[in-house]
Each structure stands twice: as C-alpha cells, then as structure tokens.
Design a protein around this motif. Structure first.
Motif, PDB file in Angstrom:
ATOM      1  N   GLN A   1      28.588  28.715  47.734  1.00 43.73           N
ATOM      2  CA  GLN A   1      29.858  29.736  48.067  1.00 43.73           C
ATOM      3  C   GLN A   1      29.578  31.226  47.813  1.00 43.73           C
ATOM      4  OE1 GLN A   1      33.705  28.763  46.260  1.00 43.73           O
ATOM      5  NE2 GLN A   1      33.042  26.559  46.242  1.00 43.73           N
TER       6      GLN A   1
ATOM      7  N   TYR B   1      31.177  22.847  51.747  1.00 46.56           N
ATOM      8  CA  TYR B   1      32.297  24.059  51.727  1.00 46.56           C
ATOM      9  C   TYR B   1      32.673  23.963  53.215  1.00 46.56           C
ATOM     10  CZ  TYR B   1      34.538  28.351  51.007  1.00 46.56           C
ATOM     11  OH  TYR B   1      35.566  29.350  50.935  1.00 46.56           O
ATOM     12  N   PRO B   2      33.882  24.384  53.586  1.00 52.41           N
ATOM     13  CA  PRO B   2      35.227  24.545  52.477  1.00 52.41           C
ATOM     14  C   PRO B   2      35.338  23.575  51.584  1.00 52.41           C
ATOM     15  CG  PRO B   2      35.851  24.952  54.856  1.00 52.41           C
ATOM     16  CD  PRO B   2      34.409  24.448  54.784  1.00 52.41           C
TER      17      PRO B   2
END
Lengths: 723, 390
Positions: free
Chosen positions: A254, A308-309
């Motif tokens: 992230q 991710y997400p």
C-alpha cells in the motif's frame, strides 16, 4: 294384534341399533387395524419438535498460532409465534420480559413485528444477551411460556483487514447453491464460507450440527427431552500465512502504490530525442492495484499473500444495510477497482521480462542455442525477423522489434554481445526475440516454447486451496481462435500463429497471461532445482477444540493433526540437469548483484542499483524484473513485476510482487521484494502485529489503510538496518 | 329387615324366599347394572388419563378432575337408587309437574345461566353447575311416554301425534336457543323412537325428520345456530378443507382419528398415549373421550366399550319387550333411543363419520349433569324391569 305390531316395531328399532353399532365397529376396525400404521407416523411427527444446535465453526490460526478467525457465542432470546398470537397475552409477556432483557416492551414488540423474521421459525426478540440472562429465563420457563434461548455463533476476524482475501468471509447460501447445500444437510438460512479459506475448507470448518428432540403439546410447550445429539465443532485450520509477514507485505504494497501514484511516468518519444506532442502533459502512474506473494519454495506454503484493493472481512457480518454495502463494494466494470478479487491468484497479467528465465530454460532445454550457455548474440537495440521475407515486411507485417528505451539516450538500449546469463542480467529483449524466432522456425515445431514453459506450470491452475483461481493462458493458435470468438482480437489476426506472436511470447508479452502465484511457483521451480509444487495457504487441519496457549494465541503445537498438508506437494519435476539451470541462476543473481555489461558505456543490471547495499552474504537471492507493457505501450500503463527467490536452504522463499500500472519492474515491484528480503534476512524488523480495533460501522472505508511505519527499505539505495 | 334375615334358620320352609317373586327389589337387572358400573369405573380412569396432562402443566393437582367425576358418580348412584325406589306409575303422576318445571328452568337458564364458550348451558352453583337440558331428557321422556300411553292404543292418532310433537318441540326449541344442538337432537331422537314403537304412521316419522331438517335450516338462517355449528358441519363435509375458519375443528377431528388409529390393536397402554398426553385433542375428557380410550387401549378397549353399550341397549330393549306396561315400554324405548343416539353420535364424530356436535359419551365422559341424567334413565329402566311382572 297390538302386541304383534308393537313387537314388530321394536324389532325394527333393535335392527336400527344393531346397524348403527355395527357401523361404529367397522369404522373402529378400519382405523385401528387397516389404517393404523400410516396414521401412527403422522401422530409421531406432530408431537415432537426438533431444535437444531448449530456447531461451532472451526477456528483459523496463522502459522504462529495467532487466532485470526474466532467465534463469539451468541445467545438469542426467541418467542414462539403461536404462544403469543393473542395481543393481550403478548403485551403482558413482553412487559414482564422487558426487565430481564433490559429493553422497553415497545422495543420487544418492534423486534417481534420485524418483517425480516423467518415466518416459520421462532421470532428473535433480542440478539446477544448475557449468559446470566439466558440462564435466568431458562430456569423460569413456566413463567415465560413460549420464550426460548437460541444458541448461535458469530464469526470474528481479530486481525481484519489483514489477509482478508486469504481468510475470506461467511455469507448466505446463494440461490444457485441452495440445492447443493440442502442436499449436504444445510439449513437454508445457514451461513457458509463464500471466499478464501472459509470457502475452500467449508466442509472441514463447518462441523456437524446437533439437535435436541422434544415431546411437545399443542401449544408447543416442551414436555420432555426425547433425544439429544450434541453438535460437533468444525476442525481448526492452521494457515501457513505468518501475519507478521502478511502485515508487512500489505503495508509495503500500500505504501509503494501511494508512492507510485505520486511518481511522474516516463515521456512518450516519437523518435530518439523527439517527444510526442500528443502526450505533452505530465502523467502520473495510476498504481491502482497490486499483489505481493511470499512462498516457501521447498514446501509450497504461502507465507504472505497481499492483494490490493483489499477489504475488511468483518463487513460481511456487520449487519449493515444493502445500500451501505453497495457503497462499500460497488458493482464496477473497472478491473482496477475490483475489491473482491485476490489479485495474487486471479490477476490476468502479462509478465514482461520476468518471464525471460523460462524462455531461457526453453531454449537451453530444447537445444535451440548453438553452444548452449556459451552462445552469444549481438544486441543492437533492435531485432529484425530473419525468417520473414523482406517484401512482406514492407507490406506491413511487423518485422522489427525494439528493446526498451534507455533513458540516458532516449533510444532502445544496445547491450552488444550477450550470452544467456548477461541477457537475463540486463534484460536484453533482442536476445530473447532471437530465441523466440528460432524456436518457432528452426525445428519446424510450432509449440516448443509453449510446451517448455508449461512444465513450470504456466497455462494451468496451480491448485492452490483458494477459490476463484485463474488458470492462465499461453499463446497458441487455439487461444487466438478462442479470443477471436469472444471478440478480444480480430478474426484476421487469429488466422494463424505467427513468428511475431512467439517473439512477443518469449519476452512475456502478447497473449501470455499468468497469475502472480503461477510466477511464484515457476520461480520456486528454479529455486528448488526442478520441483513443481502445489502452493497452499493451509499448513494443517487440527481436531476440533484446539485450546488457547495464551490470550489471542492457540496452542497449535499440541493440537491433534487431522490432515497434514506439509507433506510433499510436488506435482511434477522439471529436468534441471546439466547446463540448464546454472546459467539462468547466474543471470538472475547478477540482476541483484551486478555486474552489467559494457557496450558504448556501462549498463547496470536491472536490480543492481536498488540492491546495491543489500546484505547478499547474509541471504543470497536471485531475481528478475519485468515491465509489462499495457494499453498503447504508454509508459504509465506499464505494470511492474518482480520475481525473486533465495538461494539459502534454511530460508527457502520466493517473493513475487506485481503492481498494476506502476512503471518499471525495478522501480515499483522490486523495492517491495527488497523490503521482504531484508525482513527475511533478519535485517529489517517486522512491525508487531496487533489485533484490530472493532469495526467502525459508520466508516466509509472498505478497509483501514495501512502504511509502513518506516518506508526506508523501499528507497534506493538501502543504507543499513533501520528500526 | 336385616335382623330376621340373619336370624333365619336354614330349615324354615321356603326359607330365604320370604317375599314374593314379584318383589321389585328382587328383580333388578344386574347385567344392566354391571355394565353401567363397569363403564362408570372405566370412564373415571379414562377421565383421569385425559385430564392429567393439562392439569400437570398448569401446576394443579392431577387428580382434581377425576375426584369431581367420582363425586358425580356417587351423586348419580344416589339419584339412580331414588329413581328405582319410586314406582314409575307414581312418577307418571308427577310428569306434568316435572316437565313444566323443566321448561321454567330452560327459560331461566337463557336469562341467568352462566356463559361458557358463548352459550348459556347451565346454572352455576359454585361447586358444580347444573344443565337443565340434561334434566329435560328425563322429564320430556316421562311426559311423552305418559301422554302416549294414556290412550292405550296400538297406534297414534293424528292429534295425539301433533301433541306429542309439541311436547318434544317446546324444550327442544328452548335448548336450541342456548344454543345446544346436541341435546336438542337427543330429544328429537327420543321422540322418534317412542313414536315409532307407539305405532305412529311412517309418514309422520318422515314429517318429524322433515321438521328437524327444516328447523335446522331455519335455525341456521335465523342466526340461532352459531357460526361454529355451521362450521362443524362444513368441516364434516370436507374433512381436508383449507379454510382457516375450519382449521380448529379439522385439527380436533384429525387428531382424534390419529389417536384412535395410533392405538392399533392393543393400544399404547394406560397413560402412555402421546396424543392424549400432549393434550392434542381439545375437550378430550368430555366430547372426545373415546379417542383417549382408543389410543390407550386400542381395538380391544374400543370393542369392550362398544360391547358394554351394546349389552346395555340389549338389556333395555329386553325390558321394553318384557314389560306389560305400555308406559314402561315407552320409557324404556325412549331411554334406548337416547342412549343409542348419544353413543352413535359421540363415537361417530370421534371416528369422523358424524359431524362434531358437543355432547358427552354416556356413563364415560367427564361431567355432572349428564352422568346424573344417564343414571336416572337407567334408574327408570330398572324401575320398569323391577315392576315388569305387575
């Protein structure tokens, strides 16, 4: 005369009496003898009531024993619909219940009237009462007719959102699954695993429901217990995931995506040194998504798998409204925004240069290269196909393939004379274009490259114990035909499998698509010397009821193992004998350590700068960067890949990072891998893992964002151990 | 009387036959008496099994209902003995008075009677209640038998027939107003039996039937018959109806049938009937008592009860046959038809071959008035039997 008449009439009366009594006798005979059995069954059914006891679902632990999925006992006070049919009876009962339930009678009435109540079951009045309240009401059954306590379990994910994609969540049985689950003995309103490990190991985690059978009267009052079968809890699951690495991988991913979103993408050149005025404005990387996979190349265990997400898996049993759920998990056609996709196993990616080690193997193993590892080729920055007639090239067939642009010159990099090892180290495209064409033309067998890389598991699913895995696709005529049918490519281009396709294939572009976990497995094959493993996220299954060793931790060491998945999961082996593996390994090592090649000037290897201060002597590693070109070959559409593995038997790991639309492999994906390697080498402290705060249902974030407390390891160069 | 009997020498002539063969006390029908007592005792056990589950659940003494039943049985025994001692010819003289008093009570009960389940059936006397409709069964029978026997004819002239009809209709209408269709039907059955034996022309019998039918229709149309009585009939016509209004009745009859069926050949055993123990059959200790018998004692028990009733009816019929008194015969025939009708209707509705009508199974069901009334009827029959040789 009189007497005779009178007697006659009395005989008539007697006859009537005999007829009527005979009718009764016949009817009794019919009911009790002829019809007895069928009626008896119905009598049995109506006088008993079976109450289901839900089993406690198996818990899920990480490899260190951290309890990542726990169960909370949930006691619900219910009332029998029939007993309180009468308004005045109900009002009176609810006013007496309002004390023990600590709820105003009006609120109980509201709960009673709720439209969401199951029309066939008892009506829940209050969910989640204390054990004391439940006991109080149970002991006073006579005073509270029709009131009962129902036991349920609520799933709790203590470290959410960590590893939500892997752990998964519970959900209602969908319409399409209903008949299957009913046949397995499920109740229609039961919750089942609908994602991740919760789904894959549903049958082991669920346990077996028990029941209590009561004899009841017409009012549904329990008279006595007839039969009791306790529920059997589900088996506990021990993941191979280590939450410390998992958290670190998620934080690194992230953080790095955020960094890349603020990074200016490269310019578009029309010709060397000439910028394209059509793309004059500054473009930033979109960096919307990505994944990090850390795998043990000796066992196939997945140690960390970040995607991710991501999302917080507690949303699925938070009791939020449909509209709130819609805003958290919007229906989107944009793959960048899809949340409920584990990109590590479902991402359909071009691999770019990170695929080259396997092309190199294909060439070495099939004897395509004269002299094998000693074969040298002069990289001039561009490669012109030799097997195509020049005249065709002038008619529009693509014959010239270029290397990536060197930023210093603004034109395709020229690496001069390179062998396999050097070609991998500096990522010479031209060398692999040559291989791609040679494989296609020299032996007149079209699919050698496909056959060779299939051995590493490309093009077929890995069999990982997670749902929704994408099996990947390898370029071939069949694939082209299929793609043309679905309209993805034109009919014209699907007419044949061309040299150009193979040339693209050889550098991991074109129609090749693979998942990061396939890449991790393929690198593991190189690392382990030929073992193709089945990756898996579950280490073993334990007998129900594993005790806790300390708060938050289960005593997994002493649990009774029911099914052990650590045992060899080798599916097949790849021949790594002779001079097949070593040149590739040397090349991949040089990616990390250098040196590069000198042609015109010194060309660093792709990882040399980033890993400049990496403590190679503590934990030797090898890797390969990849930059997969995206839409229109625009720089900001490049996806960044990095595959790497350790060369130490005591720490046999593979780390693969893939960041969508984030730029060069060496700039976006490789730094994350470097952080992971530093941590594995013990040169970077893994942040401590704490249980999550309770889910804030008012929040609009689908998952709490995570960032590295110290992102220094991502930067270039790394300058020593930092806290 | 007892002292000389004990002091009697064995060799004293005719010895113990000190009184006439025709002495009423020597002519009691013991078979009839035995059957009635057997049903009474058996009934008390059944009443206990059918009332116990509910009482236990309410936290009451499980014996409280059967204790009351035993009290009623004792009262009924006294009433029967009293009835037996008074010569039925003397009773004939009081028939008009008793009949009139009954009519007054039937009017009174409509005004001041205790309301139960929407009907005024009884006077509430604290410890127990009295249903004048049960009384009407005895007094109407006496009145009717007396009136018809006065003519000493072997046929019934038209005006006699009409008067007899009126004697029956007056209390019947009052009872219908309560409303108690069941008891009214017993009076109709009684009148039909007595009139048949008295020699009424068949077309008159047809007329009574038509009258009953028409009055039934009128009662329904005029609203005298409550909706639930209509429902009972509808539920009988279609025993598998989905109509919500009928579900309670259907449920009751279905469970009663299930109870009978699940008894099988030998029954579930005393106090072992699941449907009885679960109180699945409403008013089981009164109207649906036969289901408790059948579930617990099976075909054996059912057959035994039917045999006892058959024997009782046979003995009454036999008495009617033997008596020289027309009055006595009519009394017996009236008792015969009333008991026959009640047994057939009660067990028939339990077995699902008759519509549900709320009345008890004679001598077995729980209840005060009907037990006493039943005993008095037997008392009258015994009375006739005892004095048949006069």
């Amino acid at each position: 005369m009189a007497a005779v008449n009178s007697r006659g009439r009395m005989t008539t009366l007697g006859g009537i009496a005999i007829a009527l009594l005979s009718l009764l006798v016949v009817r009794v005979w019919f009911l009790q003898v002829v019809n007895a059995e069928s009626m008896d069954e119905r009598a049995q059914a109506i006088r008993t009531r079976t109450v289901r006891i839900p089993p406690e679902r198996g818990r899920i632990f990480d490899s260190q024993g951290r309890i990542v999925a726990d169960n909370e006992r949930l006691l619900t006070i219910t009332v029998d619909r029939e007993t309180v049919k009468d308004d005045s009876v109900r009002a009176e009962l609810f006013s007496r219940l309002s004390g023990p339930l600590e709820l105003p009678a009006e609120d109980i009435e509201i709960a009673f009237k709720s439209l969401r109540n199951d029309p066939l079951a008892d009506i829940p009045l209050k969910v989640g009462v204390s054990e004391d309240t439940a006991l109080f009401l149970r002991e006073r059954g006579e005073d509270y007719p029709g009131v009962d306590v129902r036991e349920d379990w609520k799933r709790d994910y203590l470290y959410a959102p960590l590893a939500s994609h892997v752990i998964g969540f519970l959900g209602a049985i969908r319409e399409s699954q209903l008949s299957l689950y009913l046949s397995l003995g499920y109740e229609p309103n039961e919750l089942i695993g609908q994602f991740g490990v919760e789904q894959t190991y549903e049958s082991e985690l669920r346990g077996t429901p028990g029941y209590i059978k009561y004899e009841v009267d017409t009012l549904g009052n329990k008279l006595r217990e007839i039969a009791y079968e306790p529920a059997i809890p589900g088996q506990d699951v021990v993941l191979s995931i280590d939450l410390a690495y998992q958290q670190f991988a998620e934080q690194a991913l992230q953080t790095q995506l955020k960094v890349r979103q603020r990074t200016e993408a490269g310019k578009v050149y029309l010709a060397p040194g000439e910028l394209d005025p059509g793309y004059a404005e500054v473009n930033y990387y979109k960096a919307p998504a990505g994944s990090v996979t850390m795998m043990n190349w000796a066992t196939g265990e997945i140690i960390a798998m970040a995607s991710y997400p991501t999302f917080d898996n507690r949303w699925f049993n938070a009791g939020i409204s449909g509209s709130k759920f819609q805003s958290l998990f919007p229906n989107t056609q944009d793959p960048d925004q899809s949340i409920l996709v584990n990109r590590a196993i479902s991402g359909r990616y071009n691999l770019g240069s990170s695929f080259k080690p396997f092309t190199a193997y294909a060439a070495l193993n099939s004897g395509q290269l004269p002299g094998g590892s000693t074969y040298r080729f002069k990289d001039e920055g561009t490669y012109t196909l030799e097997s195509i007639d020049r005249s065709l090239c002038q008619q529009g067939v693509k014959c010239v393939f270029k290397n990536a642009v060197c930023s210093s010159s603004g034109s395709p990099c020229r690496y001069g004379w390179v062998d396999v090892e050097a070609a991998l180290a500096v990522s010479s495209d031209a060398f692999f274009y040559k291989i791609g064409e040679q494989i296609m033309t020299q032996r007149n067998t079209n699919d050698i490259l496909e056959q060779e890389v299939r051995k590493f598991g490309f093009g077929s699913s890995t069999g990982i114990d997670l749902p929704y895995e994408f099996s990947g696709a390898l370029p071939s005529l069949a694939l082209k035909k299929k793609l043309a049918e679905s309209g993805a490519i034109t009919e014209e281009s699907a007419r044949g499998y061309y040299v150009g396709d193979n040339v693209q294939f050889s550098i991991g572009q074109g129609l090749l698509s693979a998942t990061p976990v396939q890449v991790a497995r393929a690198y593991s094959v190189l690392a382990s010397g030929g073992n193709v493993l089945r990756p898996h996220v579950v280490r073993y299954l334990l007998a129900p009821g594993t005790p806790d060793s300390k708060p938050g931790y289960a005593d997994i060491e002493n649990g009774r193992i029911i099914r052990d998945l650590r045992t060899s999961q080798v599916i097949s082996t790849v021949d790594m004998s002779g001079d097949r593996r070593e040149p590739i390994l040397r090349g991949l090592k040089r990616v990390i350590t250098g040196p590069g090649v000198t042609s015109d000037y010194y060309h660093k290897t792709t990882g040399e700068k980033l890993f400049a201060n990496y403590p190679y002597e503590i934990l030797p590693i090898a890797g390969k960067t990849g930059t997969a070109q995206g839409f229109n070959n625009l720089p900001w559409n490049d996806s960044s890949a990095f595959g790497s593995f350790s060369l130490a038997l005591n720490r046999p790991f593979t780390v693969v990072a893939y960041l969508e639309k984030s730029g060069y492999g060496s700039q976006a994906a490789a730094p994350i891998a470097k952080c992971m390697w530093l941590a594995i080498a013990g040169q970077w402290r893994l942040p401590e893992v704490f249980p999550a705060e309770p889910l804030d249902v008012a929040s609009t974030a689908v998952a709490k964002s995570q960032s590295m407390p110290n992102p220094q390891c991502l930067s270039t160069p790394y300058t020593g151990l930092r806290e | 009387m007892s002292i000389p009997l004990l002091n009697r020498r064995p060799s004293s002539g005719l010895g113990n036959v000190r009184e006439s063969m025709a002495d009423p006390a020597r002519n009691i029908d013991w078979i009839l008496m035995g059957c009635v007592i057997a049903l009474n005792i058996f009934g008390a056990f059944i009443v206990y099994s059918a009332s116990r589950p509910q009482l236990t659940r309410l936290g009451l003494d499980p014996y409280s209902t059967v204790q009351r039943q035993i009290a009623f049985l004792i009262i009924s025994a006294v009433a029967m003995i009293l009835t037996m001692t008074i010569d039925f010819q003397l009773l004939r003289g009081r028939a008009e008075f008793l009949y009139g008093a009954t009519l007054v009570l039937l009017v009174l009960v409509l005004i001041v009677g205790a309301v139960r389940g929407g009907a005024r059936l009884s006077f509430d006397l604290g410890f127990f209640s009295v249903q004048p409709a049960e009384m009407a069964k005895v007094t109407t029978l006496l009145m009717l038998a007396g009136y018809l026997s006065d003519d000493r004819l072997d046929y019934v002239p038209y005006d006699t027939f009409i008067n007899a009809l009126l004697i029956m209709v007056a209390p019947s209408v009052l009872i219908l107003l309560q409303p108690d269709l069941g008891s009214a039907s017993v009076l109709v059955a009684c009148a039909m039996g007595v009139l048949l034996v008295a020699g009424v022309r068949i077309k008159y019998i047809v007329m009574i039937s038509l009258f009953a039918l028409i009055s039934g229709v009128v009662a329904i149309l005029s609203g005298l018959v409550r909706g639930y009585q209509l429902d009972r009939f509808k539920a009988f016509i279609n025993q598998n109806s989905d109509d919500d209004a009928l579900q309670n009745i259907i449920f009751q009859v279905k469970n009663a049938k299930r109870a009978v069926a699940s008894g099988g050949l030998f029954g579930k055993g005393y106090l072992q009937g699941p449907l009885t123990n679960g109180s699945f059959i409403p008013v089981q200790k009164t109207d649906f008592v036969f289901s408790a018998i059948a579930e617990q004692f099976g075909l054996i028990g059912s057959a035994m009860v039917l045999t006892l009733f058959g024997t009782i009816l046979w003995r009454i019929w036999r008495t009617a046959q033997m008596t020289r008194s027309q009055l006595g015969r009519f009394i017996c025939i009236g008792a015969f038809t009333m008991i026959l009708w009640q047994v057939f209707q009660n067990i028939g509705m339990t077995l699902g071959i008759m519509p549900v009508t709320g009345f008890a199974l004679p001598y077995v069901s729980y209840g005060g008035s009907h037990i006493v009334a039943g005993a008095v009827l037997i008392g009258l029959v015994q009375n006739v039997h005892m004095r048949r040789l006069r």
